[in-house]
Scaffold this active site. Structure first.
Site, PDB file in Angstrom:
ATOM      1  N   CYS A   1       0.826  -1.210   0.000  1.00  0.00           N
ATOM      2  CA  CYS A   1       0.000   0.000   0.000  1.00  0.00           C
ATOM      3  C   CYS A   1       0.860   1.259   0.000  1.00  0.00           C
ATOM      4  O   CYS A   1       0.556   2.240  -0.672  1.00  0.00           O
ATOM      5  CB  CYS A   1      -0.908   0.022   1.232  1.00  0.00           C
ATOM      6  SG  CYS A   1      -1.811  -1.513   1.477  1.00  0.00           S
TER       7      CYS A   1
HETATM    8  C1  BEZ Z   1       0.831  -5.082   2.060  1.00  0.00           C
HETATM    9  O1  BEZ Z   1       0.091  -4.315   1.483  1.00  0.00           O
HETATM   10  O2  BEZ Z   1       1.987  -5.207   1.741  1.00  0.00           O
HETATM   11  C2  BEZ Z   1       0.316  -5.856   3.206  1.00  0.00           C
HETATM   12  C3  BEZ Z   1      -1.052  -5.893   3.420  1.00  0.00           C
HETATM   13  C4  BEZ Z   1      -1.533  -6.603   4.493  1.00  0.00           C
HETATM   14  C5  BEZ Z   1      -0.675  -7.243   5.338  1.00  0.00           C
HETATM   15  C6  BEZ Z   1       0.676  -7.196   5.120  1.00  0.00           C
HETATM   16  C7  BEZ Z   1       1.175  -6.505   4.056  1.00  0.00           C
END
Ligand code: BEZ
Length: 179
Positions: free
Chosen positions: A55
């Site tokens: 994200c």
């Molecule tokens: C990520 O977007 O990298 C992510 C999302 C949820 C948990 C861990 C990482």
């Protein structure tokens, strides 16, 4: 979701207000779904958590960079919603130097739950969070829907592709060609 109205909820945001004084001049401001969505065509995207790697490295910065292209395709605003409180979302926005994307704190998960997108992420110690999705929302009505595959609780990994800004731009461009 196509053709459905986004849920009516009140988001508890924190806004800077110099009249508060002191070293941390912020106050609560309630913002409703109507405030965000009425009379506008927006792209809404939702993700599992502020500051998480995909994200923070791809999804949010890419929407931020590509915002001018979205504007040329008739998008008035880009909103990112996450099941995180206003303090976390503000800190994330500051760390990302955002100018284009507006962050919406859905700390209680009410909006995400009513969108049908709430999932458990207890496997990561996250509690309830959002499945990754995006939508084009026109005056509060879902016009286009981009949901990652495999909606599930405690998913190993978090798919990312369908709800990417590049994919949504491609869909909006092909729509424009077809129109
Ligand atoms: C990520 O977007 O990298 C992510 C999302 C949820 C948990 C861990 C990482």
């Amino acid at each position: 979701m196509l053709g459905r109205k986004v849920p009516a909820v009140t988001f508890r945001t924190r806004v800077r207000d110099e009249s508060v004084g002191g070293s941390n001049p912020f106050r609560w401001q309630d913002v409703t779904s109507d405030d965000y969505f009425a009379g506008k065509r927006v792209v809404l995207f939702s993700l599992p958590g502020a500051f998480t790697p995909t994200c923070s490295t791809y999804q949010l910065p890419d929407f931020e960079k590509l915002a001018p292209e979205f504007r040329t395709l008739g998008v008035d605003e880009i909103y990112c919603v996450s099941v995180n409180d206003a303090f976390v979302m503000n800190a994330w926005g500051k760390s990302q130097g955002l100018e284009n994307v507006k962050l919406i704190p859905d700390g209680s998960g009410e909006f995400t739950r009513k969108m049908g997108m709430l999932v458990a992420k207890d496997n990561l110690g996250f509690g309830m969070r959002s499945w990754r999705y995006a939508a084009v929302v026109n005056n509060g009505i879902v016009e286009e829907w981009f949901e990652e595959e495999g909606y599930s609780d405690n998913c190993d990994g978090d798919p990312y592709g369908i709800s990417s800004p590049q994919n949504i731009l491609a869909a909006l461009k092909s729509q424009k060609i077809a129109a």
